[in-house]
Motif scaffolding. Structure first.
Motif, PDB file in Angstrom:
ATOM      1  N   LEU A  51       7.422   9.245   1.137  1.00  0.00           N
ATOM      2  CA  LEU A  51       6.550   8.074   1.077  1.00  0.00           C
ATOM      3  C   LEU A  51       5.562   8.264  -0.067  1.00  0.00           C
ATOM      4  N   VAL A  52       5.153   7.165  -0.672  1.00  0.00           N
ATOM      5  CA  VAL A  52       4.104   7.200  -1.687  1.00  0.00           C
ATOM      6  C   VAL A  52       2.997   6.252  -1.261  1.00  0.00           C
ATOM      7  N   VAL A  53       1.820   6.803  -1.055  1.00  0.00           N
ATOM      8  CA  VAL A  53       0.649   5.969  -0.812  1.00  0.00           C
ATOM      9  C   VAL A  53       0.084   5.578  -2.173  1.00  0.00           C
ATOM     10  N   ARG A  54       0.115   4.295  -2.476  1.00  0.00           N
ATOM     11  CA  ARG A  54      -0.392   3.803  -3.764  1.00  0.00           C
ATOM     12  C   ARG A  54      -1.901   3.640  -3.662  1.00  0.00           C
ATOM     13  N   VAL A  55      -2.587   4.760  -3.864  1.00  0.00           N
ATOM     14  CA  VAL A  55      -4.043   4.759  -3.720  1.00  0.00           C
ATOM     15  C   VAL A  55      -4.682   3.827  -4.740  1.00  0.00           C
ATOM     16  N   ASP A  56      -4.034   3.668  -5.892  1.00  0.00           N
ATOM     17  CA  ASP A  56      -4.581   2.796  -6.926  1.00  0.00           C
ATOM     18  C   ASP A  56      -4.590   1.332  -6.508  1.00  0.00           C
ATOM     19  N   ARG A  57      -3.865   0.986  -5.435  1.00  0.00           N
ATOM     20  CA  ARG A  57      -3.857  -0.394  -4.949  1.00  0.00           C
ATOM     21  C   ARG A  57      -4.830  -0.612  -3.787  1.00  0.00           C
ATOM     22  N   LEU A  58      -5.413   0.471  -3.278  1.00  0.00           N
ATOM     23  CA  LEU A  58      -6.305   0.348  -2.133  1.00  0.00           C
ATOM     24  C   LEU A  58      -7.682  -0.129  -2.569  1.00  0.00           C
ATOM     25  N   PRO A  59      -8.390  -0.823  -1.685  1.00  0.00           N
ATOM     26  CA  PRO A  59      -9.740  -1.260  -2.042  1.00  0.00           C
ATOM     27  C   PRO A  59     -10.691  -0.075  -2.165  1.00  0.00           C
TER      28      PRO A  59
ATOM     29  N   ARG B  32       0.825  -1.208   0.000  1.00  0.00           N
ATOM     30  CA  ARG B  32       0.000   0.000   0.000  1.00  0.00           C
ATOM     31  C   ARG B  32       0.862   1.263   0.000  1.00  0.00           C
ATOM     32  N   VAL B  33       2.069   1.144   0.517  1.00  0.00           N
ATOM     33  CA  VAL B  33       2.946   2.305   0.683  1.00  0.00           C
ATOM     34  C   VAL B  33       4.347   1.962   0.179  1.00  0.00           C
ATOM     35  N   GLU B  34       4.973   2.914  -0.503  1.00  0.00           N
ATOM     36  CA  GLU B  34       6.370   2.803  -0.900  1.00  0.00           C
ATOM     37  C   GLU B  34       7.186   3.845  -0.130  1.00  0.00           C
ATOM     38  N   CYS B  35       8.411   3.485   0.227  1.00  0.00           N
ATOM     39  CA  CYS B  35       9.335   4.430   0.851  1.00  0.00           C
ATOM     40  C   CYS B  35      10.512   4.633  -0.091  1.00  0.00           C
ATOM     41  N   HIS B  36      10.732   5.879  -0.489  1.00  0.00           N
ATOM     42  CA  HIS B  36      11.759   6.196  -1.474  1.00  0.00           C
ATOM     43  C   HIS B  36      12.973   6.843  -0.807  1.00  0.00           C
TER      44      HIS B  36
END
Length: 308
Positions: free
Chosen positions: A74-82, A55-59
């Motif tokens: 941080l990147v919240v990958r909203v496209d992967r959330l339900p 759900r989250v990436e740390c760069h």
């Protein structure tokens, strides 16, 4: 592992605070793993790397092959959330806590996606043409604006800095006193003066510590002069400190620690006394807490080097 917030709350916190479940990208990996999940994949290049927790990436970035990795955002990958997270709903939620989102210019002509920025946190959200969130990028600290200088101005400033580098502090102070504008142009003048220093430092590795000392001294003088609003000064300070290689920083560890502690907007006790729920904090407290954490991280890093 801590309780996992719902998708909407995850997005709202990242936008409002630039943190996810109370953590920013510069948190230790064990803290990120215990909070976001021990399972992650790592993707590394020469100077950039990210850890994908789903759900989250740390760069991360580093200044060279022998330098440590530093968490940048941080990147919240909203496209992967339900489910779908709607921009309108996030905007309404942020307005309730005194925050807002401002649209940014499109990254490219004809782009369908839209990017907006939360001014308090510096976080950005990308949404598709239908208003559905795709991703949220939450930086450890806002990156200060450094407008490009015309080539002739850049050369002139570099010549001035090269002249200042070997001077004792008393003569540097005289040079400044003769040139700093006493007007609304002072902020732009200071911005232009410090702008080339990072480039000069990296381009002259044998004198990197000397260039770092000059930049440290100039930022200290700019702070005394109130060249920029205090918060802007802090983020310029953070950008400077986190761009220092170990070779450039080590001789100045004591000064880096001292100035970071002097700029703290609150004590450690006051920081720890703030409510754990970010929604219970005012926008001013959120800003002060973020500033304090950033400066404390610098003081901790360099204070340890001073103590050996």
């Amino acid at each position: 592992m801590n309780a996992v917030p719902g998708p909407f709350e995850l997005c709202a916190e990242a936008l409002a605070t630039a943190r996810v479940q109370g953590l920013s990208a510069d948190a230790p990996i064990h803290a990120l793993a215990s909070t976001l999940g021990a399972e992650f994949t790592e993707h590394a290049g020469p100077d950039g790397m990210y850890r994908d927790f789903g759900r989250v990436e740390c760069h991360y970035e580093r200044l060279g092959p022998d330098e440590p990795w530093q968490g940048r955002f941080l990147v919240v990958r909203v496209d992967r959330l339900p489910g779908r997270i709607r921009l309108d709903d996030l905007q309404e939620d942020l307005r309730r806590v005194g925050q807002n989102l401002a649209p940014l210019p499109p990254a490219r002509a004809g782009a369908v996606d839209i990017t907006l920025k939360a001014p308090l946190s510096g976080s950005t959200i990308t949404v598709d043409g239908d208003g559905t969130a795709i991703a949220i990028a939450a930086p450890v600290w806002p990156v200060p604006e450094l407008p490009a200088l015309p080539e002739s101005r850049w050369r002139a400033v570099c010549e001035s800095l090269d002249y200042l580098l070997p001077l004792p502090r008393s003569e540097r102070a005289e040079w400044l006193a003769d040139r700093v504008p006493d007007s609304s142009e002072a902020a732009d003048w200071w911005t232009s003066l410090v702008h080339p220093l990072t480039t000069l430092r990296f381009g002259d590795p044998q004198r990197a510590a000397d260039w770092a000392g000059l930049e440290l001294w100039l930022l200290d003088r700019a702070g005394d002069a109130g060249a920029w609003p205090r918060e802007e000064w802090v983020w310029r300070w953070m950008w400077f400190v986190r761009s220092l290689t170990a070779r450039a920083a080590t001789p100045h560890a004591g000064e880096l620690t001292r100035l970071s502690l002097a700029a703290l907007p609150m004590t450690v006790a006051q920081l720890h006394a703030l409510p754990p729920d970010w929604r219970a904090m005012t926008a001013a407290d959120l800003r002060r807490a973020r500033t304090a954490r950033a400066l404390m991280s610098v003081a901790t890093t360099y204070g340890a080097r001073v103590m050996g």
